[in-house]
Design a protein around this motif. Structure first.
Motif, PDB file in Angstrom:
ATOM      1  N   LEU A 195      41.134 -39.530  50.193  1.00  0.00           N
ATOM      2  CA  LEU A 195      42.248 -39.523  49.245  1.00  0.00           C
ATOM      3  C   LEU A 195      41.832 -39.998  47.861  1.00  0.00           C
ATOM      4  N   VAL A 196      40.926 -40.981  47.807  1.00  0.00           N
ATOM      5  CA  VAL A 196      40.522 -41.515  46.503  1.00  0.00           C
ATOM      6  C   VAL A 196      39.229 -40.873  45.989  1.00  0.00           C
ATOM      7  N   GLY A 197      38.811 -39.771  46.638  1.00  0.00           N
ATOM      8  CA  GLY A 197      37.736 -38.970  46.050  1.00  0.00           C
ATOM      9  C   GLY A 197      36.339 -39.216  46.562  1.00  0.00           C
ATOM     10  N   TYR A 198      36.183 -39.853  47.721  1.00  0.00           N
ATOM     11  CA  TYR A 198      34.851 -40.080  48.288  1.00  0.00           C
ATOM     12  C   TYR A 198      34.619 -39.138  49.465  1.00  0.00           C
ATOM     13  N   GLU A 199      33.563 -38.333  49.388  1.00  0.00           N
ATOM     14  CA  GLU A 199      33.212 -37.468  50.509  1.00  0.00           C
ATOM     15  C   GLU A 199      32.497 -38.266  51.596  1.00  0.00           C
ATOM     16  N   SER A 200      31.777 -39.308  51.177  1.00  0.00           N
ATOM     17  CA  SER A 200      31.008 -40.121  52.123  1.00  0.00           C
ATOM     18  C   SER A 200      31.717 -41.455  52.352  1.00  0.00           C
ATOM     19  N   GLN A 201      32.057 -41.718  53.617  1.00  0.00           N
ATOM     20  CA  GLN A 201      32.704 -42.993  53.918  1.00  0.00           C
ATOM     21  C   GLN A 201      31.741 -44.155  53.709  1.00  0.00           C
ATOM     22  N   SER A 202      30.459 -43.943  53.969  1.00  0.00           N
ATOM     23  CA  SER A 202      29.484 -45.023  53.789  1.00  0.00           C
ATOM     24  C   SER A 202      29.358 -45.397  52.310  1.00  0.00           C
ATOM     25  N   GLN A 203      29.380 -44.394  51.417  1.00  0.00           N
ATOM     26  CA  GLN A 203      29.333 -44.684  49.982  1.00  0.00           C
ATOM     27  C   GLN A 203      30.600 -45.418  49.560  1.00  0.00           C
ATOM     28  N   PHE A 204      31.732 -44.976  50.088  1.00  0.00           N
ATOM     29  CA  PHE A 204      33.004 -45.646  49.798  1.00  0.00           C
ATOM     30  C   PHE A 204      32.943 -47.110  50.218  1.00  0.00           C
ATOM     31  N   THR A 205      32.421 -47.382  51.413  1.00  0.00           N
ATOM     32  CA  THR A 205      32.331 -48.754  51.908  1.00  0.00           C
ATOM     33  C   THR A 205      31.415 -49.599  51.035  1.00  0.00           C
ATOM     34  N   ARG A 206      30.268 -49.037  50.621  1.00  0.00           N
ATOM     35  CA  ARG A 206      29.320 -49.771  49.777  1.00  0.00           C
ATOM     36  C   ARG A 206      29.957 -50.140  48.439  1.00  0.00           C
ATOM     37  N   GLU A 207      30.587 -49.153  47.791  1.00  0.00           N
ATOM     38  CA  GLU A 207      31.130 -49.407  46.452  1.00  0.00           C
ATOM     39  C   GLU A 207      32.367 -50.297  46.522  1.00  0.00           C
ATOM     40  N   TYR A 208      33.163 -50.148  47.556  1.00  0.00           N
ATOM     41  CA  TYR A 208      34.320 -51.022  47.766  1.00  0.00           C
ATOM     42  C   TYR A 208      33.850 -52.466  47.943  1.00  0.00           C
ATOM     43  N   SER A 209      32.836 -52.669  48.782  1.00  0.00           N
ATOM     44  CA  SER A 209      32.318 -54.014  49.054  1.00  0.00           C
ATOM     45  C   SER A 209      31.714 -54.638  47.803  1.00  0.00           C
ATOM     46  N   ARG A 210      31.046 -53.810  46.985  1.00  0.00           N
ATOM     47  CA  ARG A 210      30.429 -54.308  45.757  1.00  0.00           C
ATOM     48  C   ARG A 210      31.494 -54.812  44.784  1.00  0.00           C
ATOM     49  N   LEU A 211      32.621 -54.107  44.709  1.00  0.00           N
ATOM     50  CA  LEU A 211      33.674 -54.499  43.767  1.00  0.00           C
ATOM     51  C   LEU A 211      34.499 -55.668  44.281  1.00  0.00           C
ATOM     52  N   PHE A 212      34.890 -55.633  45.568  1.00  0.00           N
ATOM     53  CA  PHE A 212      35.844 -56.610  46.082  1.00  0.00           C
ATOM     54  C   PHE A 212      35.210 -57.733  46.906  1.00  0.00           C
ATOM     55  N   GLY A 213      33.907 -57.622  47.184  1.00  0.00           N
ATOM     56  CA  GLY A 213      33.252 -58.687  47.929  1.00  0.00           C
ATOM     57  C   GLY A 213      33.588 -58.704  49.401  1.00  0.00           C
ATOM     58  N   ASN A 214      34.129 -57.608  49.912  1.00  0.00           N
ATOM     59  CA  ASN A 214      34.532 -57.522  51.304  1.00  0.00           C
ATOM     60  C   ASN A 214      34.538 -56.057  51.715  1.00  0.00           C
ATOM     61  N   THR A 215      34.260 -55.770  52.980  1.00  0.00           N
ATOM     62  CA  THR A 215      34.311 -54.385  53.437  1.00  0.00           C
ATOM     63  C   THR A 215      35.764 -53.940  53.567  1.00  0.00           C
ATOM     64  N   PRO A 216      36.035 -52.636  53.475  1.00  0.00           N
ATOM     65  CA  PRO A 216      37.411 -52.151  53.623  1.00  0.00           C
ATOM     66  C   PRO A 216      38.044 -52.564  54.944  1.00  0.00           C
ATOM     67  N   SER A 217      37.278 -52.513  56.039  1.00  0.00           N
ATOM     68  CA  SER A 217      37.841 -52.836  57.352  1.00  0.00           C
ATOM     69  C   SER A 217      38.279 -54.296  57.441  1.00  0.00           C
ATOM     70  N   ARG A 218      37.599 -55.177  56.740  1.00  0.00           N
ATOM     71  CA  ARG A 218      37.963 -56.591  56.772  1.00  0.00           C
ATOM     72  C   ARG A 218      39.223 -56.873  55.948  1.00  0.00           C
ATOM     73  N   ASP A 219      39.565 -55.952  55.063  1.00  0.00           N
ATOM     74  CA  ASP A 219      40.779 -56.141  54.259  1.00  0.00           C
ATOM     75  C   ASP A 219      42.031 -55.618  54.951  1.00  0.00           C
ATOM     76  N   VAL A 220      41.856 -54.962  56.083  1.00  0.00           N
ATOM     77  CA  VAL A 220      43.025 -54.457  56.814  1.00  0.00           C
ATOM     78  C   VAL A 220      43.863 -55.636  57.308  1.00  0.00           C
ATOM     79  N   PRO A 221      45.170 -55.662  56.983  1.00  0.00           N
ATOM     80  CA  PRO A 221      46.023 -56.781  57.441  1.00  0.00           C
ATOM     81  C   PRO A 221      46.022 -56.887  58.958  1.00  0.00           C
ATOM     82  N   GLN A 222      45.941 -58.104  59.449  1.00  0.00           N
ATOM     83  CA  GLN A 222      45.935 -58.345  60.901  1.00  0.00           C
ATOM     84  C   GLN A 222      47.361 -58.448  61.429  1.00  0.00           C
TER      85      GLN A 222
END
Length: 292
Positions: A265-292
């Motif tokens: 949805l936000v324009g990434y064809e590669s989920q691994s690239q999305f995870t890397r760049e997300y983690s670099r910006l927010f200091g956390n992986t996308p999966s760890r930001d999912v509300p419990q």
């Protein structure tokens, strides 16, 4: 320039006033573009700073813009002149000593009008799109009158515009002035860049957002890209990427979508690239930001 003892006392008085008015985290007043904020614990918020003035009355915060961290605390203000993706972190707050702040959106037309009234000679400079300065007593006085107006709602329509113009005037003749005057000059000489910023801000999820915008501008793409970087401090792609990652985080926190769907949805064809760049910006992986 540092805050004097007199200024610190004025800030403390204003903080006490705001503390009595705002009992929730974010209070949008009846005064257009003017909000009060309270935090009782350290907290990070991913946001877009537009043209406006942030004021800290009590506590301290950090603002992460790209890869740089800027700190400001009680008695300091942060002026932002264009839409900037940022991470705002309250770093000093408690239940008994909450963080207290204010945000005032500024109107570019009013700034231009006030610059013309002052008859300022403006020479365009290569300045950042934000600045941090201490409050002075005259600006505190104007802000205090704006806060007091919250308790006189019948007078807001008549008095708020007058006080806002005074605040803009105080900013123009104070330490923030060179940044506002530079904004006025840039908005006239680099109108295409401001149009470009607005376009990307509102269409950043579109696949060909940047190219579509460049095709509509009456300037060479290379010139536009250079001017954009001078004004925002980042490239067009970096700007779009930050907007997309901010949107991804909103979706993670609020939607029941899997990571691949969000990445797509936000324009990434590669989920691994999305995870890397997300983690670099927010200091956390996308999966760890999912509300419990």
């Amino acid at each position: 320039m540092y805050a004097s003892d007199q200024t610190k006392e004025l800030v403390k008085t204003l903080a006490d006033k705001v503390a009595g008015l705002v009992q929730v985290e974010d209070f949008q007043t009846q005064i257009p573009g003017f909000s009060l904020h309270r935090r009782t614990a350290k907290q990070s918020i991913h946001c877009i700073y537009g043209l406006g003035l942030g004021i800290v009355l009590q506590g301290q915060k950090e603002v992460l813009i790209r890869d740089k961290v800027y700190c400001y605390g009680a008695g300091q203000t942060m002026l932002t002149t264009i839409d900037l993706p940022a991470i705002s972190r309250v770093t000093e707050a408690s239940y008994y000593q909450p963080f207290l702040g204010m945000m005032l959106s500024l109107d570019l037309d009013l700034i231009i009008e006030t610059v013309q009234l002052l008859d300022c000679q403006v020479k365009l400079k290569n300045l950042p799109a934000f600045s941090i300065e201490y409050l002075d007593s005259a600006l505190i006085d104007a802000l205090t009158r704006l806060v007091n107006l919250i308790e006189e709602p019948t007078m807001i329509d008549q008095l708020a515009p007058i006080i806002k113009q005074e605040i803009v005037l105080r900013l123009l003749v104070g330490q923030h002035g060179v940044y506002l005057r530079n904004l006025v000059k840039a908005s006239g000489s680099d109108k295409n860049v401001f149009t470009l910023i607005h376009w990307v801000r509102n269409n950043f999820l579109h696949e060909n957002c940047i190219q579509d915008a460049l095709d509509q501008m009456n300037m060479s793409a290379a010139t536009l890209r250079n001017h954009f970087k001078e004004i925002t401090g980042m490239t067009l792609l970096q700007y779009q990427k930050q907007l997309r990652l901010q949107e991804a985080r909103k979706l993670i926190l609020s939607q029941s979508m899997n990571m691949q769907q969000i990445a797509d949805l936000v324009g990434y064809e590669s989920q691994s690239q999305f995870t890397r760049e997300y983690s670099r910006l927010f200091g956390n992986t996308p999966s760890r930001d999912v509300p419990q």
